[in-house]
Write a protein that holds these residues in place. Structure first.
Motif, PDB file in Angstrom:
ATOM      1  N   ALA A  19       4.611  -7.290  -3.281  1.00 37.25           N
ATOM      2  CA  ALA A  19       4.855  -6.643  -3.966  1.00 37.25           C
ATOM      3  C   ALA A  19       3.859  -6.226  -4.989  1.00 37.25           C
ATOM      4  O   ALA A  19       2.956  -5.851  -5.410  1.00 37.25           O
ATOM      5  N   ASN A  20       4.559  -4.907  -5.972  1.00 32.86           N
ATOM      6  CA  ASN A  20       4.154  -3.566  -6.624  1.00 32.86           C
ATOM      7  C   ASN A  20       4.966  -3.758  -8.505  1.00 32.86           C
ATOM      8  O   ASN A  20       6.070  -3.967  -8.368  1.00 32.86           O
TER       9      ASN A  20
ATOM     10  N   ARG B 270       0.875  -1.250   0.056  1.00 33.59           N
ATOM     11  CA  ARG B 270      -0.245  -0.141  -0.585  1.00 33.59           C
ATOM     12  C   ARG B 270       0.716   1.286  -0.022  1.00 33.59           C
ATOM     13  O   ARG B 270       0.547   1.983  -0.921  1.00 33.59           O
ATOM     14  N   ASP B 271       2.197   1.155   0.419  1.00 33.16           N
ATOM     15  CA  ASP B 271       2.299   2.165   0.888  1.00 33.16           C
ATOM     16  C   ASP B 271       3.554   2.413  -0.113  1.00 33.16           C
ATOM     17  O   ASP B 271       4.570   3.516   0.306  1.00 33.16           O
ATOM     18  N   VAL B 272       3.685   1.756  -1.094  1.00 28.80           N
ATOM     19  CA  VAL B 272       4.891   1.737  -1.696  1.00 28.80           C
ATOM     20  C   VAL B 272       4.627   1.743  -3.128  1.00 28.80           C
ATOM     21  O   VAL B 272       3.759   1.302  -3.779  1.00 28.80           O
ATOM     22  N   ALA B 273       5.216   2.548  -4.035  1.00 26.13           N
ATOM     23  CA  ALA B 273       4.637   3.133  -5.599  1.00 26.13           C
ATOM     24  C   ALA B 273       4.281   1.658  -6.908  1.00 26.13           C
ATOM     25  O   ALA B 273       5.198   0.461  -6.062  1.00 26.13           O
ATOM     26  N   GLY B 274       3.597   2.187  -7.299  1.00 23.66           N
ATOM     27  CA  GLY B 274       3.785   0.632  -8.643  1.00 23.66           C
ATOM     28  C   GLY B 274       2.658  -0.022  -8.386  1.00 23.66           C
ATOM     29  O   GLY B 274       1.057   0.829  -7.089  1.00 23.66           O
ATOM     30  N   GLY B 275       1.214  -0.315  -9.480  1.00 21.06           N
ATOM     31  CA  GLY B 275      -0.420  -0.904  -9.471  1.00 21.06           C
ATOM     32  C   GLY B 275       0.290  -2.164  -9.131  1.00 21.06           C
ATOM     33  O   GLY B 275       1.699  -2.960  -8.803  1.00 21.06           O
ATOM     34  N   PRO B 276      -0.833  -3.274  -8.818  1.00 20.51           N
ATOM     35  CA  PRO B 276      -0.300  -4.654  -8.979  1.00 20.51           C
ATOM     36  C   PRO B 276      -0.001  -5.626  -9.716  1.00 20.51           C
ATOM     37  O   PRO B 276      -0.254  -5.029 -10.846  1.00 20.51           O
TER      38      PRO B 276
ATOM     39  N   GLN C 254       5.173   1.196 -12.735  1.00 16.78           N
ATOM     40  CA  GLN C 254       4.149   2.102 -13.486  1.00 16.78           C
ATOM     41  C   GLN C 254       5.347   2.195 -14.497  1.00 16.78           C
ATOM     42  O   GLN C 254       4.995   2.453 -16.134  1.00 16.78           O
ATOM     43  N   SER C 255       6.625   2.225 -14.885  1.00 17.12           N
ATOM     44  CA  SER C 255       7.749   2.121 -16.034  1.00 17.12           C
ATOM     45  C   SER C 255       8.504   1.439 -16.152  1.00 17.12           C
ATOM     46  O   SER C 255       9.108   0.507 -14.899  1.00 17.12           O
ATOM     47  N   SER C 256       9.386   1.254 -17.125  1.00 18.09           N
ATOM     48  CA  SER C 256      10.889   0.163 -16.772  1.00 18.09           C
ATOM     49  C   SER C 256      11.637   1.021 -15.514  1.00 18.09           C
ATOM     50  O   SER C 256      13.251   0.278 -15.263  1.00 18.09           O
ATOM     51  N   GLU C 257      11.791   2.384 -15.428  1.00 19.09           N
ATOM     52  CA  GLU C 257      12.421   3.218 -14.830  1.00 19.09           C
ATOM     53  C   GLU C 257      12.712   2.930 -13.548  1.00 19.09           C
ATOM     54  O   GLU C 257      11.148   2.507 -12.271  1.00 19.09           O
ATOM     55  N   PRO C 258      13.385   2.948 -12.497  1.00 14.85           N
ATOM     56  CA  PRO C 258      13.459   2.249 -11.027  1.00 14.85           C
ATOM     57  C   PRO C 258      12.622   3.725  -9.904  1.00 14.85           C
ATOM     58  O   PRO C 258      12.684   4.865 -11.357  1.00 14.85           O
ATOM     59  N   VAL C 259      12.309   3.867  -9.293  1.00 22.37           N
ATOM     60  CA  VAL C 259      11.547   4.596  -8.585  1.00 22.37           C
ATOM     61  C   VAL C 259      12.729   4.850  -7.275  1.00 22.37           C
ATOM     62  O   VAL C 259      12.815   4.015  -6.303  1.00 22.37           O
TER      63      VAL C 259
ATOM     64  N   GLU D 186       5.875 -11.424 -15.225  1.00 23.30           N
ATOM     65  CA  GLU D 186       6.565 -11.240 -16.659  1.00 23.30           C
ATOM     66  C   GLU D 186       7.803 -11.099 -16.772  1.00 23.30           C
ATOM     67  O   GLU D 186       8.116 -10.670 -16.489  1.00 23.30           O
ATOM     68  N   ALA D 187       9.071 -11.732 -17.809  1.00 19.21           N
ATOM     69  CA  ALA D 187       9.770 -11.616 -18.122  1.00 19.21           C
ATOM     70  C   ALA D 187      10.144 -10.594 -17.769  1.00 19.21           C
ATOM     71  O   ALA D 187       9.512  -9.726 -19.215  1.00 19.21           O
ATOM     72  N   GLY D 188      11.561  -9.692 -17.762  1.00 19.00           N
ATOM     73  CA  GLY D 188      11.570  -8.384 -17.873  1.00 19.00           C
ATOM     74  C   GLY D 188      10.894  -7.258 -16.899  1.00 19.00           C
ATOM     75  O   GLY D 188      11.568  -6.383 -17.318  1.00 19.00           O
ATOM     76  N   ALA D 189       9.559  -7.779 -16.243  1.00 21.67           N
ATOM     77  CA  ALA D 189       9.281  -6.704 -15.596  1.00 21.67           C
ATOM     78  C   ALA D 189       9.914  -6.187 -14.455  1.00 21.67           C
ATOM     79  O   ALA D 189      10.736  -6.958 -14.021  1.00 21.67           O
ATOM     80  N   VAL D 190       9.736  -4.857 -13.935  1.00 22.46           N
ATOM     81  CA  VAL D 190      10.225  -4.067 -12.781  1.00 22.46           C
ATOM     82  C   VAL D 190       9.610  -4.569 -11.627  1.00 22.46           C
ATOM     83  O   VAL D 190       8.070  -3.758 -11.612  1.00 22.46           O
ATOM     84  N   HIS D 191       9.830  -4.820 -10.283  1.00 19.58           N
ATOM     85  CA  HIS D 191       8.845  -4.879  -9.158  1.00 19.58           C
ATOM     86  C   HIS D 191       9.043  -4.089  -8.225  1.00 19.58           C
ATOM     87  O   HIS D 191      10.850  -3.849  -8.042  1.00 19.58           O
ATOM     88  N   HIS D 192       8.517  -4.197  -7.343  1.00 22.65           N
ATOM     89  CA  HIS D 192       8.877  -2.864  -5.923  1.00 22.65           C
ATOM     90  C   HIS D 192       8.331  -4.297  -5.191  1.00 22.65           C
ATOM     91  O   HIS D 192       7.068  -4.865  -5.061  1.00 22.65           O
ATOM     92  N   LEU D 193       9.636  -4.035  -4.631  1.00 21.15           N
ATOM     93  CA  LEU D 193       9.542  -5.393  -3.461  1.00 21.15           C
ATOM     94  C   LEU D 193       9.941  -5.264  -1.791  1.00 21.15           C
ATOM     95  O   LEU D 193      10.363  -4.208  -1.884  1.00 21.15           O
ATOM     96  N   ARG D 194       8.644  -5.847  -0.838  1.00 25.14           N
ATOM     97  CA  ARG D 194       9.303  -5.440   0.132  1.00 25.14           C
ATOM     98  C   ARG D 194       9.324  -6.928   1.045  1.00 25.14           C
ATOM     99  O   ARG D 194       9.341  -8.007   0.681  1.00 25.14           O
ATOM    100  N   LEU D 195      10.351  -7.671   1.486  1.00 22.64           N
ATOM    101  CA  LEU D 195      11.165  -8.788   1.667  1.00 22.64           C
ATOM    102  C   LEU D 195      11.757  -8.804   3.163  1.00 22.64           C
ATOM    103  O   LEU D 195      11.459  -8.309   3.867  1.00 22.64           O
ATOM    104  N   ASP D 196      11.939  -9.797   3.506  1.00 18.12           N
ATOM    105  CA  ASP D 196      11.801 -10.167   4.897  1.00 18.12           C
ATOM    106  C   ASP D 196      12.356 -11.310   4.231  1.00 18.12           C
ATOM    107  O   ASP D 196      12.663 -12.474   3.416  1.00 18.12           O
ATOM    108  N   ARG D 197      14.065 -11.679   5.747  1.00 20.64           N
ATOM    109  CA  ARG D 197      15.034 -12.977   5.658  1.00 20.64           C
ATOM    110  C   ARG D 197      14.000 -13.612   5.272  1.00 20.64           C
ATOM    111  O   ARG D 197      12.798 -14.350   6.152  1.00 20.64           O
ATOM    112  N   LYS D 198      14.489 -15.268   4.674  1.00 16.52           N
ATOM    113  CA  LYS D 198      13.598 -16.704   4.748  1.00 16.52           C
ATOM    114  C   LYS D 198      13.980 -17.623   6.135  1.00 16.52           C
ATOM    115  O   LYS D 198      14.809 -17.124   6.741  1.00 16.52           O
TER     116      LYS D 198
END
Length: 89
Positions: free
Chosen positions: A79-80, A33-39, A83-88, A44-56
């Motif tokens: 994960a979001n 909810r508080d990270v840029a990007g859509g659902p 909106q573009s291939s550019e990092p935010v 898809e290969a090549g898509a840019v995702h914004h991830l919030r990660l936890d250690r395994k």
């Protein structure tokens, strides 16, 4: 899943690759909810995702298709899709 690290927004991560488990890749991941990007509607290969990660956690059983790689493992909390291939940042 294997990701290429484009930009780290919080914390540090020195490698160019990152290995992260999604809870169920066949289902839509939880949106941050508080990270840029859509659902993310599909992976898809090549898509840019914004991830919030936890250690395994050692108590979780995960399928690891990259078990021959020595980098640490993470679990995707949310994960979001960028909106573009550019990092935010």
């Amino acid at each position: 899943m294997r990701y290429e690290v484009v930009q780290v927004l919080s914390g540090t991560y020195p490698a160019r690759e990152l290995y992260a488990a999604h809870h169920c890749p066949e289902l839509i991941p939880t949106r941050c909810r508080d990270v840029a990007g859509g659902p993310i509607e599909q992976f898809e290969a090549g898509a840019v995702h914004h991830l919030r990660l936890d250690r395994k956690s050692s108590t979780r059983t995960l399928t690891d298709a990259f078990s021959d790689k020595s980098l640490p493992r993470y679990v995707v909390g949310c994960a979001n899709l960028s909106q573009s291939s550019e990092p935010v940042g």
